[in-house]
Motif scaffolding. Structure first.
Motif, PDB file in Angstrom:
ATOM      1  N   ALA A 296       1.069  -1.299  -0.219  1.00  0.00           N
ATOM      2  CA  ALA A 296      -0.046  -0.072   0.093  1.00  0.00           C
ATOM      3  C   ALA A 296       0.992   1.113   0.009  1.00  0.00           C
ATOM      4  O   ALA A 296       1.632   1.349   1.063  1.00  0.00           O
ATOM      5  CB  ALA A 296      -0.892  -0.091   1.091  1.00  0.00           C
ATOM      6  N   LEU A 297       0.944   1.841  -1.061  1.00  0.00           N
ATOM      7  CA  LEU A 297       1.854   3.002  -1.095  1.00  0.00           C
ATOM      8  C   LEU A 297       0.956   4.377  -0.802  1.00  0.00           C
ATOM      9  O   LEU A 297      -0.052   4.715  -1.762  1.00  0.00           O
ATOM     10  CB  LEU A 297       2.214   3.079  -2.818  1.00  0.00           C
ATOM     11  CG  LEU A 297       3.122   3.951  -3.066  1.00  0.00           C
ATOM     12  CD1 LEU A 297       4.607   3.636  -2.483  1.00  0.00           C
ATOM     13  CD2 LEU A 297       3.553   3.811  -4.936  1.00  0.00           C
ATOM     14  N   VAL A 298       1.398   4.912   0.165  1.00  0.00           N
ATOM     15  CA  VAL A 298       0.466   6.045   0.931  1.00  0.00           C
ATOM     16  C   VAL A 298       1.038   7.178   0.505  1.00  0.00           C
ATOM     17  O   VAL A 298       2.226   7.451   0.891  1.00  0.00           O
ATOM     18  CB  VAL A 298       0.333   5.708   2.507  1.00  0.00           C
ATOM     19  CG1 VAL A 298      -0.695   6.537   2.961  1.00  0.00           C
ATOM     20  CG2 VAL A 298       0.005   4.285   2.554  1.00  0.00           C
ATOM     21  N   TYR A 299       0.196   8.070   0.126  1.00  0.00           N
ATOM     22  CA  TYR A 299       0.610   9.664   0.054  1.00  0.00           C
ATOM     23  C   TYR A 299      -0.475  10.542   0.923  1.00  0.00           C
ATOM     24  O   TYR A 299      -1.672   9.808   0.832  1.00  0.00           O
ATOM     25  CB  TYR A 299       0.887  10.098  -1.329  1.00  0.00           C
ATOM     26  CG  TYR A 299      -0.409  10.244  -2.279  1.00  0.00           C
ATOM     27  CD1 TYR A 299      -0.790   8.924  -3.010  1.00  0.00           C
ATOM     28  CD2 TYR A 299      -1.322  11.216  -2.461  1.00  0.00           C
ATOM     29  CE1 TYR A 299      -1.806   9.002  -3.740  1.00  0.00           C
ATOM     30  CE2 TYR A 299      -2.419  11.177  -3.153  1.00  0.00           C
ATOM     31  CZ  TYR A 299      -2.798   9.882  -3.788  1.00  0.00           C
ATOM     32  OH  TYR A 299      -4.023  10.176  -4.565  1.00  0.00           O
ATOM     33  N   ASP A 300      -0.401  11.537   1.183  1.00  0.00           N
ATOM     34  CA  ASP A 300      -1.519  12.472   1.765  1.00  0.00           C
ATOM     35  C   ASP A 300      -1.820  13.405   0.591  1.00  0.00           C
ATOM     36  O   ASP A 300      -1.185  14.025   0.172  1.00  0.00           O
ATOM     37  CB  ASP A 300      -0.573  13.360   2.929  1.00  0.00           C
ATOM     38  CG  ASP A 300      -1.380  14.302   3.649  1.00  0.00           C
ATOM     39  OD1 ASP A 300      -2.324  14.665   3.076  1.00  0.00           O
ATOM     40  OD2 ASP A 300      -0.681  14.820   4.717  1.00  0.00           O
ATOM     41  N   ILE A 301      -3.191  13.268   0.527  1.00  0.00           N
ATOM     42  CA  ILE A 301      -3.548  14.200  -0.582  1.00  0.00           C
ATOM     43  C   ILE A 301      -3.589  15.636  -0.421  1.00  0.00           C
ATOM     44  O   ILE A 301      -3.676  16.488  -1.409  1.00  0.00           O
ATOM     45  CB  ILE A 301      -5.249  13.801  -0.694  1.00  0.00           C
ATOM     46  CG1 ILE A 301      -6.095  14.587   0.343  1.00  0.00           C
ATOM     47  CG2 ILE A 301      -5.491  12.347  -1.109  1.00  0.00           C
ATOM     48  CD1 ILE A 301      -7.840  14.559  -0.296  1.00  0.00           C
ATOM     49  N   THR A 302      -3.357  16.037   1.016  1.00  0.00           N
ATOM     50  CA  THR A 302      -3.163  17.414   1.161  1.00  0.00           C
ATOM     51  C   THR A 302      -1.522  17.917   0.994  1.00  0.00           C
ATOM     52  O   THR A 302      -1.419  19.238   1.536  1.00  0.00           O
ATOM     53  CB  THR A 302      -3.618  17.983   2.603  1.00  0.00           C
ATOM     54  OG1 THR A 302      -2.836  17.380   3.525  1.00  0.00           O
ATOM     55  CG2 THR A 302      -5.051  17.304   2.697  1.00  0.00           C
ATOM     56  N   ASN A 303      -0.674  16.892   0.507  1.00  0.00           N
ATOM     57  CA  ASN A 303       0.467  17.380   0.310  1.00  0.00           C
ATOM     58  C   ASN A 303       1.434  17.003  -0.651  1.00  0.00           C
ATOM     59  O   ASN A 303       1.624  15.669  -0.838  1.00  0.00           O
ATOM     60  CB  ASN A 303       1.398  16.926   1.826  1.00  0.00           C
ATOM     61  CG  ASN A 303       2.812  16.941   2.088  1.00  0.00           C
ATOM     62  OD1 ASN A 303       3.303  17.436   0.966  1.00  0.00           O
ATOM     63  ND2 ASN A 303       3.555  16.993   3.056  1.00  0.00           N
ATOM     64  N   HIS A 304       1.415  17.646  -1.681  1.00  0.00           N
ATOM     65  CA  HIS A 304       1.935  17.280  -2.866  1.00  0.00           C
ATOM     66  C   HIS A 304       3.512  16.601  -2.827  1.00  0.00           C
ATOM     67  O   HIS A 304       3.643  15.747  -3.693  1.00  0.00           O
ATOM     68  CB  HIS A 304       1.789  18.379  -4.024  1.00  0.00           C
ATOM     69  CG  HIS A 304       2.132  18.071  -5.335  1.00  0.00           C
ATOM     70  ND1 HIS A 304       3.341  17.811  -5.937  1.00  0.00           N
ATOM     71  CD2 HIS A 304       1.224  17.601  -6.120  1.00  0.00           C
ATOM     72  CE1 HIS A 304       3.175  17.353  -7.227  1.00  0.00           C
ATOM     73  NE2 HIS A 304       1.915  17.174  -7.481  1.00  0.00           N
ATOM     74  N   GLU A 305       4.310  17.067  -1.824  1.00  0.00           N
ATOM     75  CA  GLU A 305       5.488  16.294  -1.716  1.00  0.00           C
ATOM     76  C   GLU A 305       5.386  15.028  -1.320  1.00  0.00           C
ATOM     77  O   GLU A 305       6.314  14.226  -1.970  1.00  0.00           O
ATOM     78  CB  GLU A 305       6.039  17.358  -0.717  1.00  0.00           C
ATOM     79  CG  GLU A 305       7.583  17.487  -0.802  1.00  0.00           C
ATOM     80  CD  GLU A 305       8.519  18.342   0.331  1.00  0.00           C
ATOM     81  OE1 GLU A 305       8.686  17.618   1.182  1.00  0.00           O
ATOM     82  OE2 GLU A 305       8.063  19.436   0.369  1.00  0.00           O
ATOM     83  N   THR A 306       4.508  14.687  -0.924  1.00  0.00           N
ATOM     84  CA  THR A 306       4.359  13.403  -0.453  1.00  0.00           C
ATOM     85  C   THR A 306       3.786  12.325  -1.689  1.00  0.00           C
ATOM     86  O   THR A 306       4.029  11.070  -1.614  1.00  0.00           O
ATOM     87  CB  THR A 306       3.203  12.953   0.714  1.00  0.00           C
ATOM     88  OG1 THR A 306       1.863  13.382   0.351  1.00  0.00           O
ATOM     89  CG2 THR A 306       3.473  13.727   1.924  1.00  0.00           C
ATOM     90  N   PHE A 307       3.230  12.814  -2.558  1.00  0.00           N
ATOM     91  CA  PHE A 307       3.009  12.159  -3.870  1.00  0.00           C
ATOM     92  C   PHE A 307       4.097  12.123  -4.656  1.00  0.00           C
ATOM     93  O   PHE A 307       4.208  11.084  -5.466  1.00  0.00           O
ATOM     94  CB  PHE A 307       1.695  13.156  -4.428  1.00  0.00           C
ATOM     95  CG  PHE A 307       1.319  12.382  -5.960  1.00  0.00           C
ATOM     96  CD1 PHE A 307       0.611  11.097  -5.721  1.00  0.00           C
ATOM     97  CD2 PHE A 307       1.652  13.081  -7.068  1.00  0.00           C
ATOM     98  CE1 PHE A 307       0.255  10.641  -7.014  1.00  0.00           C
ATOM     99  CE2 PHE A 307       1.063  12.315  -8.273  1.00  0.00           C
ATOM    100  CZ  PHE A 307       0.404  11.127  -8.163  1.00  0.00           C
TER     101      PHE A 307
END
Ligand code: GDP
Ligand code: MG
Length: 175
Positions: A88-99
């Motif tokens: 599960a490759l998780v990013y935070d939708i409120t933080n583009h850097e994590t994408f």
């Protein structure tokens, strides 16, 4: 008296993604059914939690591995990836850097494991008013990578069961 063998721990699923995207909170939500606003400690003492997902008349046992904070050092050990069936490759939708981080983790993952089920997970969807990552852009990335995409919220419980069902369905389909 007959000895009962220890039940198989389950298919290894790893949580990947930058620090603070909500990996531990997702695991907490699926195991405990709640959310702690104060945040969650990285897993201490136990490297994974087992979780069973019922799909129709089959049940899939997962061993979901959480990090002990090693994502802060931008590297996971071989040990963490070893034997994983899904990620599960998780990013935070409120933080583009994590994408952008997710793209990098995906590269690392592919270099460590050839055949792995990947689900791209946009976390914290309860904070949609502060969205920085377009849903269509993330879905597009998932498509080109042969991965599923789902947005969820550990805080509100939105789509968390669906996330692990999606992983299980993909694992069953793969055989
Ligand atoms: P990890 O470092 O990826 O394991 O992230 P954590 O699970 O420790 O969460 C990091 C921070 O994000 C904590 O302050 C959590 O309370 C918060 N958080 C996690 N999931 C959600 C969510 O679904 N919604 C909101 N609003 N905050 C979240
Ligand atoms: Mg954590």
């Amino acid at each position: 008296q007959q000895r009962v063998p220890a039940p198989h721990a389950g298919l290894k699923v790893i949580l990947l993604g930058d620090a603070n995207v909500g990996k531990t909170s997702l695991l907490h939500r699926v195991k405990e059914g709640n959310f702690s606003e104060a945040g969650t400690q990285p897993t201490i003492g136990c490297s994974f939690c087992t979780h069973s997902v019922v799909l129709g008349d089959t049940s899939v046992s997962l061993a979901i591995w959480d990090t002990a904070g090693q994502e802060k050092y931008r590297s996971f050990t071989r040990q963490y990836y070893r034997g994983a069936s899904a990620a599960a490759l998780v990013y935070d939708i409120t933080n583009h850097e994590t994408f952008e981080g997710a793209r990098r983790w995906l590269k690392d993952l592919r270099s460590e494991l050839e055949d792995v089920v990947v689900v791209l997970v946009g976390s914290k969807c309860d904070l949609w008013e502060s969205r920085q990552v377009d849903k269509a852009v993330a879905s597009q990335l998932a498509d080109t990578e042969g991965a599923e995409h789902i947005e969820c919220s550990a805080k509100e419980g939105t789509n968390v069961d669906e996330l692990f069902e999606t992983i299980s369905r993909s694992l069953v389909a793969r055989g």
